[in-house]
Enzyme design. Structure first.
Site, PDB file in Angstrom:
ATOM      1  CG  ASN A 447      82.634  46.832  27.146  1.00 57.53           C
ATOM      2  OD1 ASN A 447      83.279  45.794  26.984  1.00 57.53           O
ATOM      3  ND2 ASN A 447      82.989  47.769  28.012  1.00 57.53           N
ATOM      4  CB  CYS A 448      81.806  52.500  24.860  1.00 59.49           C
ATOM      5  SG  CYS A 448      80.049  52.822  25.013  1.00 59.49           S
ATOM      6  CB  ILE A 449      81.942  54.542  29.394  1.00 54.63           C
ATOM      7  CG1 ILE A 449      83.417  54.900  29.200  1.00 54.63           C
ATOM      8  CG2 ILE A 449      81.529  54.879  30.822  1.00 54.63           C
ATOM      9  CD1 ILE A 449      83.716  56.352  29.421  1.00 54.63           C
TER      10      ILE A 449
END
Length: 504
Positions: A447-449
């Site tokens: 996941n990113c932000i």
């Protein structure tokens, strides 16, 4: 995004440091307890900004490794050290003395210590970990089995990559330089073009590649790194901060205005539900400059509106640059970064955020409202779809939704707030996993932000309607077996729950 998440501490320390120690930018002797503490904070913050490439190498190495294992970060560091050592100017000119006469290639290799190569090293380290961390060697080499062989393999791969870069890097560097300096030569118009392209590439996740050219010192520009290093426009060849300043009025005022326009344009019976996601999106954008929850709420429903949205960024950035407003961010263009960057040497006319923000608010609101209504665009709350969902809210009013709501309320009455929040993420993760075809269909989870980044075995098993029913904002298909689910700023909790479900 892991290395980027380290940057706010840099902003905090350097912003406070310059407030306490103006001598650091104005010159003069640094005396007194307050000034010394300020200088101490400036140096602490610069420890990150001066080594941003290291952060990218290690951050990508651990972020793209299965289970975020630290072995991937170690392998990335090994790769990074090998590449920048093998390709530094001293090594290259010793191996190939003829390059001393080629100034363009020498310039390319003098800039090998940059975030672009850091990201490449991170990819090498994490890929080697994912591929070789379970490797079993013969007994006489068993000490190097498993995770111990990862860094060795990464080092060997890096030697090969260094040889390829020896031939390719000057060409890549030349292309990046041409692009960067071509836009730089356009002045304020170039900054506007950059802002437009930055927003336009977000649906594909490619805006980070463009950011490396303008924000970090990949080709000698480095608007962000030079700004936070305490330099001014006199130290560089462009107006320092021009590639960041325009994002502030857009993110702090433009996006909230667009959120208001989307809410006002929703059908009356759906307006309250739409307001929930739009209000949280506006706050995310204003406070910390996170705009993806808003952008993914409409970019695939109304792509023509998203194109105009990107154009508005370009226009506001152009106006911002010519007015002389200068501010910088270590994370994004929210009020937090504006406050801490306003004391830096390159900051200028930050009070202009009020009139510029008012202009951005009016433009974004009027354009969004007119386009949505006049063109009857499918923004949230404006289309009839019995399965239409907004995060955490079923707009169809189905009995199933009522049943689920009742179940959730009953659960909340027996659990603490933290437990009910955990259950909410667990329920969302379970629904998303079902829509992805089950745990057996997942190869990697990251996941990113704001997004889940997933690799799948069989894309035919994906049921997008089930994924959206969890409250996800959007589903993106960036590659043949790649899928991204846009959740919002609390995506990590959902990712953790999915990983836990996959281990059961």
């Amino acid at each position: 995004m892991l290395p980027v998440s380290c940057m706010p501490i840099c902003a905090l320390m350097m912003g406070l440091g310059y407030c306490m120690c103006p001598e650091a930018m104005q010159g003069g002797e640094i005396t007194g307890v307050v000034a010394c503490i300020g200088y101490f904070l400036i140096r602490a913050g610069s420890a990150l900004i001066d080594h941003i490439a290291w952060l990218f190498a290690i951050g990508v190495g651990i972020g793209m490794s299965e289970d975020n294992n630290g072995t991937g970060a170690l392998a990335a560091l090994v790769s990074w050290l090998m590449i920048i050592t093998l390709l530094n100017v001293d090594t290259i000119t010793t191996l190939m003395p003829g390059l001393e006469e080629n100034s363009s290639q020498l310039l390319a290799f003098s800039k090998i210590d940059n975030p672009f190569i850091g990201i490449l090293s991170g990819i090498i380290g994490s890929t080697c970990y994912n591929r070789f961390h379970n490797t079993k060697l013969p007994n006489w080499l068993s000490f190097f089995s498993g995770k111990r062989c990862v860094a060795i393999v990464a080092g060997v791969c890096s030697v090969g990559v260094s040889f390829i870069l020896l031939l390719v890097w000057p060409l890549v560097f030349s292309a990046l330089t041409t692009l960067g300096h071509g836009i730089e030569g356009l002045g304020a118009a170039g900054a506007g073009i950059y802002a437009f392209l930055n927003r336009l590439l977000i649906p594909f996740g490619l805006h980070h590649a463009l950011n490396n050219v303008f924000w970090f010192d990949t080709i000698g520009l480095g608007d962000l790194t030079h700004f936070w290093a305490g330099e001014t426009s006199a130290d560089v060849s462009w107006s320092l901060g021009m590639y960041m300043s325009g994002f502030f009025p857009c993110m702090m005022f433009g996006v909230p205005a667009a959120c208001l326009a989307v809410t006002k344009s929703a059908k009356p019976e759906k307006r309250k539900a739409v307001m929930g996601i739009m209000l949280s999106s506006a706050l995310c954008s204003f406070v910390c400059g996170v705009t993806e929850p808003f952008e993914f709420a409409f970019m695939f429903l109304a792509p023509e509106l998203y194109l105009v949205y990107a154009l508005l960024y370009g226009l506001i950035t152009y106006i911002t640059v010519i007015t002389g407003f200068r501010a910088g961010f270590s994370f994004s263009g929210g009020i937090t970064d504006l406050i801490f960057s306003s004391s830096l040497p390159a900051a200028s006319k930050t009070w202009l955020i009020i009139p510029l923000g008012a202009l951005a608010f009016v433009l974004f609101y009027v354009v969004f409202r007119l386009m949505i209504v006049k063109c009857n665009l499918r923004t949230p709350g404006r289309y009839d779809d019995e399965n239409e969902m907004l995060p955490g809210i079923d707009l169809s009013g189905s009995k199933k939704a009522e049943s689920q709501e009742s179940k959730t309320q009953t659960t909340k009455s027996h659990k603490s707030k933290s437990d009910s929040s955990k259950e909410k993420y667990a329920l969302m993760a379970e629904t998303i996993l079902r829509g992805l075809g089950g745990a057996q269909n997942l190869k990697t989870i990251d996941n990113c932000i704001t997004r889940l980044r997933l690799e799948l075995n069989d894309m035919d098993l994906v049921d997008e309607s089930v994924i959206r029913s969890s409250g996800a904002l959007a589903v993106v298909y960036p590659g043949k077996n790649s899928l991204q689910v846009v959740i919002g700023t609390r995506v990590q909790f959902v990712a953790d729950e999915i990983k836990a479900l996959c281990k059961e």
